[in-house]
Scaffold this motif. Structure first.
Motif, mmCIF file in Angstrom:
data_model
loop_
_atom_site.group_PDB
_atom_site.id
_atom_site.type_symbol
_atom_site.label_atom_id
_atom_site.label_comp_id
_atom_site.label_asym_id
_atom_site.label_seq_id
_atom_site.Cartn_x
_atom_site.Cartn_y
_atom_site.Cartn_z
ATOM 1 N N LEU A 1 159.932 10.521 -82.267
ATOM 2 C CA LEU A 1 160.433 9.733 -81.135
ATOM 3 C C LEU A 1 159.941 10.318 -79.827
ATOM 4 C CD1 LEU A 1 164.173 8.965 -81.810
ATOM 5 C CD2 LEU A 1 162.162 7.555 -82.173
ATOM 6 N N SER B 1 156.313 9.729 -79.082
ATOM 7 C CA SER B 1 156.052 8.337 -78.694
ATOM 8 C C SER B 1 156.440 8.111 -77.244
ATOM 9 C CB SER B 1 156.856 7.386 -79.581
ATOM 10 O OG SER B 1 156.550 7.590 -80.933
ATOM 11 N N LEU B 2 157.608 8.629 -76.904
ATOM 12 C CA LEU B 2 158.118 8.433 -75.554
ATOM 13 C C LEU B 2 157.209 9.130 -74.539
ATOM 14 C CD1 LEU B 2 160.418 6.892 -74.443
ATOM 15 C CD2 LEU B 2 161.855 8.908 -74.611
ATOM 16 N N GLU C 1 155.473 -2.154 -73.872
ATOM 17 C CA GLU C 1 155.553 -1.718 -75.255
ATOM 18 C C GLU C 1 156.848 -2.201 -75.901
ATOM 19 O OE1 GLU C 1 153.520 -0.172 -77.255
ATOM 20 O OE2 GLU C 1 154.901 0.256 -78.908
ATOM 21 N N LEU C 2 157.952 -2.043 -75.175
ATOM 22 C CA LEU C 2 159.241 -2.466 -75.725
ATOM 23 C C LEU C 2 159.295 -3.977 -75.911
ATOM 24 C CD1 LEU C 2 161.612 -0.133 -73.693
ATOM 25 C CD2 LEU C 2 161.064 0.002 -76.117
ATOM 26 N N ARG D 1 163.772 -2.190 -80.438
ATOM 27 C CA ARG D 1 162.718 -1.181 -80.268
ATOM 28 C C ARG D 1 163.213 -0.014 -79.424
ATOM 29 N NH1 ARG D 1 159.445 -5.835 -79.132
ATOM 30 N NH2 ARG D 1 158.407 -6.511 -81.049
ATOM 31 N N ALA D 2 163.913 -0.337 -78.353
ATOM 32 C CA ALA D 2 164.408 0.717 -77.465
ATOM 33 C C ALA D 2 165.389 1.624 -78.208
ATOM 34 C CB ALA D 2 165.067 0.103 -76.240
ATOM 35 N N LYS E 1 165.415 2.233 -81.347
ATOM 36 C CA LYS E 1 164.656 3.077 -82.277
ATOM 37 C C LYS E 1 163.943 4.210 -81.548
ATOM 38 C CE LYS E 1 164.029 -0.400 -85.859
ATOM 39 N NZ LYS E 1 163.236 -1.595 -86.216
ATOM 40 N N LEU E 2 163.710 4.028 -80.266
ATOM 41 C CA LEU E 2 163.089 5.094 -79.469
ATOM 42 C C LEU E 2 164.130 6.084 -78.971
ATOM 43 C CD1 LEU E 2 160.225 3.582 -77.293
ATOM 44 C CD2 LEU E 2 160.098 5.483 -78.880
ATOM 45 N N PHE F 1 166.994 5.297 -77.164
ATOM 46 C CA PHE F 1 167.803 4.905 -76.008
ATOM 47 C C PHE F 1 169.172 4.417 -76.457
ATOM 48 C CE2 PHE F 1 163.437 4.422 -74.392
ATOM 49 C CZ PHE F 1 163.536 5.163 -73.218
#
Lengths: 127, 127
Positions: free
Chosen positions: A100, A103-104, A124-125, B51-52, B54-55, B57
């Motif tokens: 994660l 990626s961030l 991207e989101l 998606r957010a 999964k990142l 957030f």
DNA sequence: CATAAGCTATACCCTAACGTTAAGGTCAAG
DNA sequence: CTTGACCTTAACGTTAGGGTATAGCTTATG
């Protein structure tokens, strides 16, 4: 000793101690005024729990560890197995978080970070 | 489209979508039979949230990100700042977990793991 | 047409590990 | 006698939905 002293010496909150007691991880007797009274052994257990929690063990796992701690005929392999499972969980969790984070970080590098709306992170989101 | 289709296309559960709606991250109109009806934009937002999440957030952060997503006059630096904060949090969390994991691994190595009670892991927690 | 399957709705309980009030009892000092 | 520090229980809040129950709506099949 009373709850406040135990909390201070063990480095946890009063609330946490009551919580552990509700879950039967530790015990106390009551004074005539209904205050909780703890033995030195109880304090040791609270310290034990605190350390185990900081190592990442759940309350449930702490409960198992305390049983083993209390059991003079325990087998060290039993303790070790609990630790190995937790260790594997930690490794997996670290791995996921690293993915994660990478990626961030990559997205952050691609973002200009100015006062214009164009943003690769949003893109991207939304993609 | 109805909730099931949105859930399928976004890869989340119906329950999650209702949850996002309760928290005002997305909106829907109602059909005559009281079923929720979603626009394509709503679907896009659910995907965005998914998606957010999964990142890494939180829902709260997703809410901020969606506001920026909606705002055509956003400044990319605002998005970037949210991402940087999250990235730092992730790095710190990874660091902590690594320390834990290393400590645990060290203890595991020192434990004989046999049927005798002597155990360095218990000793460490009780020390 | 009737019925069953499948989708939708609301609503309430559950999770982990306490934190956080709220409202009140106890005790020693001033 | 009052203040302040400490203690008590009870119960809701937190995170992000999952699970379950009950009921209404829709659609496919016999």
């Amino acid at each position: 000793m009373k709850i406040g002293e135990v909390a201070l010496k063990a480095g946890v909150t009063n609330r946490a101690i009551r919580h552990y007691e509700e879950l039967n991880l530790i015990k106390s007797r009551r004074l005539s005024n209904n205050y909780r009274e703890y033995s030195k052994e109880a304090l040791d257990k609270v310290k034990f729990i605190s350390r185990a929690r900081k190592l990442g063990f759940s309350i449930d796992e702490c409960s198992s560890l305390i049983s083993l701690f209390d059991n003079q005929r325990r087998k060290s392999v039993e303790v070790r197995n609990i630790a190995i499972i937790k260790n594997d969980e930690l490794k997996r969790q670290i791995h996921e978080l690293k993915d994660l984070q990478k990626s961030l970080e990559w997205l952050i590098k691609k973002c200009p970070g100015n006062d214009k709306p164009n943003c690769p992170i949003i893109d991207e989101l939304a993609s």
